[in-house]
Design a protein around this motif. Structure first.
Motif, PDB file in Angstrom:
ATOM      1  N   ALA A 274       0.842  -1.034   0.093  1.00 19.18           N
ATOM      2  CA  ALA A 274       0.179   0.087   0.042  1.00 19.18           C
ATOM      3  C   ALA A 274       0.937   1.355  -0.114  1.00 19.18           C
ATOM      4  O   ALA A 274       0.679   2.081  -0.706  1.00 19.18           O
ATOM      5  CB  ALA A 274      -0.855   0.017   1.232  1.00 19.18           C
ATOM      6  N   ILE A 275       2.060   1.313   0.790  1.00 20.41           N
ATOM      7  CA  ILE A 275       2.633   2.438   1.084  1.00 20.41           C
ATOM      8  C   ILE A 275       3.705   2.601  -0.214  1.00 20.41           C
ATOM      9  O   ILE A 275       4.036   3.512  -0.803  1.00 20.41           O
ATOM     10  CB  ILE A 275       3.432   2.784   2.402  1.00 20.41           C
ATOM     11  N   GLY A 276       4.440   1.296  -0.425  1.00 21.31           N
ATOM     12  CA  GLY A 276       5.427   1.070  -1.327  1.00 21.31           C
ATOM     13  C   GLY A 276       5.340   1.678  -2.873  1.00 21.31           C
ATOM     14  O   GLY A 276       5.658   2.103  -3.566  1.00 21.31           O
ATOM     15  N   LYS A 277       3.816   1.524  -3.048  1.00 22.32           N
ATOM     16  CA  LYS A 277       3.351   1.594  -4.577  1.00 22.32           C
ATOM     17  C   LYS A 277       3.406   3.152  -4.978  1.00 22.32           C
ATOM     18  O   LYS A 277       3.672   3.566  -6.075  1.00 22.32           O
ATOM     19  CB  LYS A 277       2.035   1.372  -4.772  1.00 22.32           C
ATOM     20  N   MET A 278       3.161   3.976  -4.022  1.00 24.33           N
ATOM     21  CA  MET A 278       3.446   5.366  -4.361  1.00 24.33           C
ATOM     22  C   MET A 278       4.778   5.940  -3.780  1.00 24.33           C
ATOM     23  O   MET A 278       5.406   6.669  -4.229  1.00 24.33           O
ATOM     24  CB  MET A 278       2.099   6.275  -3.349  1.00 24.33           C
ATOM     25  N   GLY A 279       5.210   5.439  -2.479  1.00 23.10           N
ATOM     26  CA  GLY A 279       6.270   5.918  -1.886  1.00 23.10           C
ATOM     27  C   GLY A 279       7.575   5.852  -2.557  1.00 23.10           C
ATOM     28  O   GLY A 279       8.499   6.627  -2.665  1.00 23.10           O
ATOM     29  N   ILE A 280       7.883   4.469  -3.020  1.00 24.13           N
ATOM     30  CA  ILE A 280       9.131   3.967  -3.672  1.00 24.13           C
ATOM     31  C   ILE A 280       9.348   5.056  -4.843  1.00 24.13           C
ATOM     32  O   ILE A 280      10.493   5.385  -5.221  1.00 24.13           O
ATOM     33  CB  ILE A 280       9.151   2.631  -3.835  1.00 24.13           C
ATOM     34  N   PRO A 281       8.353   4.912  -5.872  1.00 18.67           N
ATOM     35  CA  PRO A 281       8.828   6.038  -6.947  1.00 18.67           C
ATOM     36  C   PRO A 281       8.888   7.369  -6.800  1.00 18.67           C
ATOM     37  O   PRO A 281       9.565   7.950  -7.596  1.00 18.67           O
ATOM     38  CB  PRO A 281       7.241   5.443  -7.954  1.00 18.67           C
ATOM     39  N   GLU A 282       8.100   7.775  -6.006  1.00 16.64           N
ATOM     40  CA  GLU A 282       8.338   9.266  -5.656  1.00 16.64           C
ATOM     41  C   GLU A 282       9.743   9.404  -4.970  1.00 16.64           C
ATOM     42  O   GLU A 282      10.418  10.391  -5.255  1.00 16.64           O
ATOM     43  CB  GLU A 282       7.102   9.445  -4.436  1.00 16.64           C
ATOM     44  N   MET A 283       9.897   8.778  -4.054  1.00 10.89           N
ATOM     45  CA  MET A 283      11.424   8.770  -3.434  1.00 10.89           C
ATOM     46  C   MET A 283      12.462   8.743  -4.430  1.00 10.89           C
ATOM     47  O   MET A 283      13.453   9.474  -4.532  1.00 10.89           O
ATOM     48  CB  MET A 283      11.695   7.793  -2.322  1.00 10.89           C
ATOM     49  N   ARG A 284      12.469   7.851  -5.459  1.00 14.60           N
ATOM     50  CA  ARG A 284      13.583   7.479  -6.634  1.00 14.60           C
ATOM     51  C   ARG A 284      13.406   8.743  -7.489  1.00 14.60           C
ATOM     52  O   ARG A 284      14.567   9.176  -7.854  1.00 14.60           O
ATOM     53  CB  ARG A 284      13.016   6.190  -7.115  1.00 14.60           C
TER      54      ARG A 284
ATOM     55  N   ASN B 135      10.158  -6.184  -3.990  1.00 16.11           N
ATOM     56  CA  ASN B 135      10.704  -6.451  -5.429  1.00 16.11           C
ATOM     57  C   ASN B 135       9.839  -6.704  -6.441  1.00 16.11           C
ATOM     58  O   ASN B 135       9.813  -6.054  -7.584  1.00 16.11           O
ATOM     59  CB  ASN B 135      11.453  -7.857  -5.436  1.00 16.11           C
ATOM     60  N   GLY B 136       8.344  -6.977  -6.196  1.00 18.50           N
ATOM     61  CA  GLY B 136       7.383  -7.088  -6.880  1.00 18.50           C
ATOM     62  C   GLY B 136       7.006  -5.743  -7.320  1.00 18.50           C
ATOM     63  O   GLY B 136       6.263  -5.390  -8.605  1.00 18.50           O
ATOM     64  N   ILE B 137       6.849  -4.792  -6.195  1.00 17.64           N
ATOM     65  CA  ILE B 137       6.392  -3.413  -6.639  1.00 17.64           C
ATOM     66  C   ILE B 137       7.553  -2.736  -7.498  1.00 17.64           C
ATOM     67  O   ILE B 137       7.361  -2.005  -8.386  1.00 17.64           O
ATOM     68  CB  ILE B 137       6.405  -2.563  -5.189  1.00 17.64           C
ATOM     69  N   ALA B 138       8.703  -2.709  -7.329  1.00 20.78           N
ATOM     70  CA  ALA B 138       9.758  -2.170  -8.056  1.00 20.78           C
ATOM     71  C   ALA B 138      10.958  -3.302  -8.717  1.00 20.78           C
ATOM     72  O   ALA B 138      11.906  -3.431  -8.290  1.00 20.78           O
ATOM     73  CB  ALA B 138      10.523  -1.299  -7.259  1.00 20.78           C
ATOM     74  N   PRO B 139      10.304  -3.827  -9.712  1.00 19.33           N
ATOM     75  CA  PRO B 139      11.247  -5.079 -10.250  1.00 19.33           C
ATOM     76  C   PRO B 139      12.530  -4.580 -10.802  1.00 19.33           C
ATOM     77  O   PRO B 139      13.316  -5.405 -10.750  1.00 19.33           O
ATOM     78  CB  PRO B 139      10.390  -5.545 -11.305  1.00 19.33           C
ATOM     79  N   ASP B 140      12.685  -3.324 -11.108  1.00 16.11           N
ATOM     80  CA  ASP B 140      13.916  -2.909 -11.437  1.00 16.11           C
ATOM     81  C   ASP B 140      15.065  -2.687 -10.403  1.00 16.11           C
ATOM     82  O   ASP B 140      16.161  -2.327 -10.790  1.00 16.11           O
ATOM     83  CB  ASP B 140      13.931  -1.775 -12.369  1.00 16.11           C
ATOM     84  N   ILE B 141      14.464  -2.649  -9.247  1.00 18.16           N
ATOM     85  CA  ILE B 141      15.390  -2.662  -7.952  1.00 18.16           C
ATOM     86  C   ILE B 141      15.651  -4.090  -7.591  1.00 18.16           C
ATOM     87  O   ILE B 141      14.885  -5.006  -7.317  1.00 18.16           O
ATOM     88  CB  ILE B 141      14.956  -2.041  -6.806  1.00 18.16           C
ATOM     89  N   SER B 142      17.098  -4.641  -7.812  1.00 12.69           N
ATOM     90  CA  SER B 142      17.472  -5.870  -7.496  1.00 12.69           C
ATOM     91  C   SER B 142      17.296  -6.212  -5.899  1.00 12.69           C
ATOM     92  O   SER B 142      17.238  -5.671  -5.135  1.00 12.69           O
ATOM     93  CB  SER B 142      18.940  -6.209  -7.821  1.00 12.69           C
ATOM     94  N   LEU B 143      16.997  -7.655  -5.646  1.00 13.11           N
ATOM     95  CA  LEU B 143      16.964  -8.136  -4.245  1.00 13.11           C
ATOM     96  C   LEU B 143      18.256  -7.660  -3.355  1.00 13.11           C
ATOM     97  O   LEU B 143      18.094  -7.452  -2.179  1.00 13.11           O
ATOM     98  CB  LEU B 143      16.579  -9.536  -4.470  1.00 13.11           C
ATOM     99  N   LYS B 144      19.180  -7.566  -4.279  1.00 14.73           N
ATOM    100  CA  LYS B 144      20.626  -7.304  -3.542  1.00 14.73           C
ATOM    101  C   LYS B 144      20.333  -5.940  -3.007  1.00 14.73           C
ATOM    102  O   LYS B 144      20.716  -5.718  -1.697  1.00 14.73           O
ATOM    103  CB  LYS B 144      21.635  -7.536  -4.408  1.00 14.73           C
ATOM    104  N   THR B 145      20.157  -5.199  -3.745  1.00 10.42           N
ATOM    105  CA  THR B 145      19.967  -3.492  -3.482  1.00 10.42           C
ATOM    106  C   THR B 145      18.902  -3.351  -2.344  1.00 10.42           C
ATOM    107  O   THR B 145      19.008  -2.711  -1.214  1.00 10.42           O
ATOM    108  CB  THR B 145      19.540  -2.626  -4.640  1.00 10.42           C
ATOM    109  N   ILE B 146      17.842  -4.046  -2.373  1.00  7.81           N
ATOM    110  CA  ILE B 146      16.657  -4.183  -1.240  1.00  7.81           C
ATOM    111  C   ILE B 146      17.309  -4.664  -0.070  1.00  7.81           C
ATOM    112  O   ILE B 146      16.992  -3.954   0.967  1.00  7.81           O
ATOM    113  CB  ILE B 146      15.403  -4.794  -1.751  1.00  7.81           C
TER     114      ILE B 146
END
Length: 438
Positions: free
Chosen positions: A122-132, A390-401
């Protein structure tokens, strides 16, 4: 056979069965049934259904599906997006404010939903793209949401705390209160690290780009306040002696559904059906594990494994903090591979006598155990929150997460250490509100 040796065999077989891919509940039943037949004979199987359903014969268990419905109704709306937007408007001028906003939204949303994956989504769908978009490092953006999502199993109302209370026959009201101050401590540590990491990375200047008027700040609040009022109302009803946890959960679930319908226009029968369907599925899964864990606990007790382990620990001449350190290592490893509910139901019957003999408070220990389970949610190989992000932002690798989550794991470890030095952080509020436990 010596009960301690038998306990080792049970542990090995349990690990092997669970790693075979069967569900946790079915695996516990297989292990329990197998050892009961071998050491107590076929007639012991006659008791398994009675023990299974007897474990579910508790009024307190009604609170689990009610709180799950409460969370599912919130997760099905834009409540998460509104929480994120409201906090972002109010904290935009703070260094690292966008990350702080996301963590605050995670804390509030997880308190309402009690679900880590739902909070991350819920939070990541909006928060992660905005932060990036604003230049925050990918690790900080993904790691903060993954860690923030874990707060739901500590901040009340928490399904995990309910399960611990039922498994150990501990007051659920006290457990809820015990999670408040440690939950705020964790949120503060997360926010402090986020501000430091943002300033250190040189991205603090991106926070001045969005300027909101006072009108824009206040106009978003009507969508957020009702949910906060429900949380406060649920806790007040519980601790004010107005209702039991189960009754309070039922009222909270009903109010959340009403708000979802009235404020977020969730009129569709299909939407309401999805809430009930998902809630039923998750509730049955948890209750199935609880029933199976009851059979597993009976098997351990029937074969004198639990009693022997507790007696053996009591005879060891080791410092009790060394013992607690070993318990924490065990919980961490278990949390890497199993969901929190399963770990609590499997480990509580064995660990509770041990920590009691060592002089530790069961309420305090519930908080320590829960924070260990939070670490497991953002640690491989199972680390559910890592895969959700990783499902929300598939272009961010699991290693980075994972790399971005490690500082928040360190914050959790620091929180455990602080609670060991200052156990009153967990026990003061329950004692203040409900009186000193006898």
């Amino acid at each position: 056979m010596d009960p301690l040796v038998l306990g080792g065999l049970v542990a090995l077989f349990t690990i092997a069965v669970l790693f075979s891919g069967v569900s946790v509940a079915l695996g516990l039943l297989i292990v329990s049934g197998g050892f009961l037949v071998v050491f107590d004979g076929m007639r012991s199987l006659e008791l398994m259904p009675e023990i299974f359903f007897g474990k579910l014969n508790s009024f307190a268990l009604l609170s689990i599906p009610m709180f799950i419905i409460m969370g599912a109704s919130i997760a099905s709306t834009r409540a998460g997006a509104d929480l994120y937007e409201a906090l972002e408007r109010w904290l935009t001028r703070v260094p690292g404010g966008l990350v702080v906003s996301n963590l605050g939204a995670c804390a509030l949303f997880s308190a309402m939903s009690g679900s880590s994956p739902a909070t991350c989504a819920a939070i990541g769908k909006m928060g992660i793209p905005e932060m990036r978009k604003r230049g925050y490092p990918d690790g900080v953006a993904a790691g903060s949401i993954a860690a923030g999502g874990t707060l739901g199993i500590l901040i009340p109302p928490s399904v995990t705390m309910i399960v611990y209370g039922i498994a150990t026959e501990t007051s659920i009201g006290r457990l809820f209160l015990a999670g408040v101050i440690p939950g705020l401590l964790l949120v503060s540590l997360f926010m402090a690290w986020s501000i430091y990491a943002t300033v250190k990375s040189g991205n603090a200047q991106v926070l001045t780009k969005s300027v909101y008027t006072w009108k824009q700040k206040f106009e978003i609040l009507p969508r957020v306040i009702p949910f906060i009022v429900i949380i406060i109302g649920v806790l007040y009803a519980m601790y004010g002696g107005i209702a039991t946890p189960s009754e309070t959960a039922a009222v909270g679930a009903l109010l959340c559904i009403v708000i979802a319908v009235v404020i977020y226009r969730l009129w569709s029968p299909a939407g309401l059906w999805m809430i009930l369907r998902d809630s039923t599925r998750e509730s049955v899964m948890i209750l199935f594990i609880i029933g199976a864990a009851g059979v597993f606990s009976y098997m351990l007790s029937s074969l004198f494994i639990t009693q022997s382990i507790a007696e053996w620990i009591g005879t060891l001449e080791v410092n009790r903090w060394v013992l607690m350190g070993a318990v924490n290592v065990f919980l961490l490893i278990a949390g890497f591979f199993l969901p929190p509910v399963a770990v609590i139901l499997m480990a509580a019957p064995i660990l509770l006598p041990i920590i009691t003999i060592a002089g530790f408070d069961p309420i305090w220990f519930a908080v320590i155990l829960t924070i260990n389970m939070e670490i497991g949610l953002i640690s491989p190989p199972v680390g559910l929150n890592l895969y959700v992000i990783n499902g929300i932002a598939p272009d961010i690798s699991l290693k980075t997460i994972l790399t971005g989550s490690l500082p928040f794991v360190a914050c959790m470890v620091i929180a455990i250490i602080i609670l060991c030095f200052f156990p009153g952080l967990a026990t003061w509020l329950p004692d203040y509100v409900m009186g000193t436990a006898t």
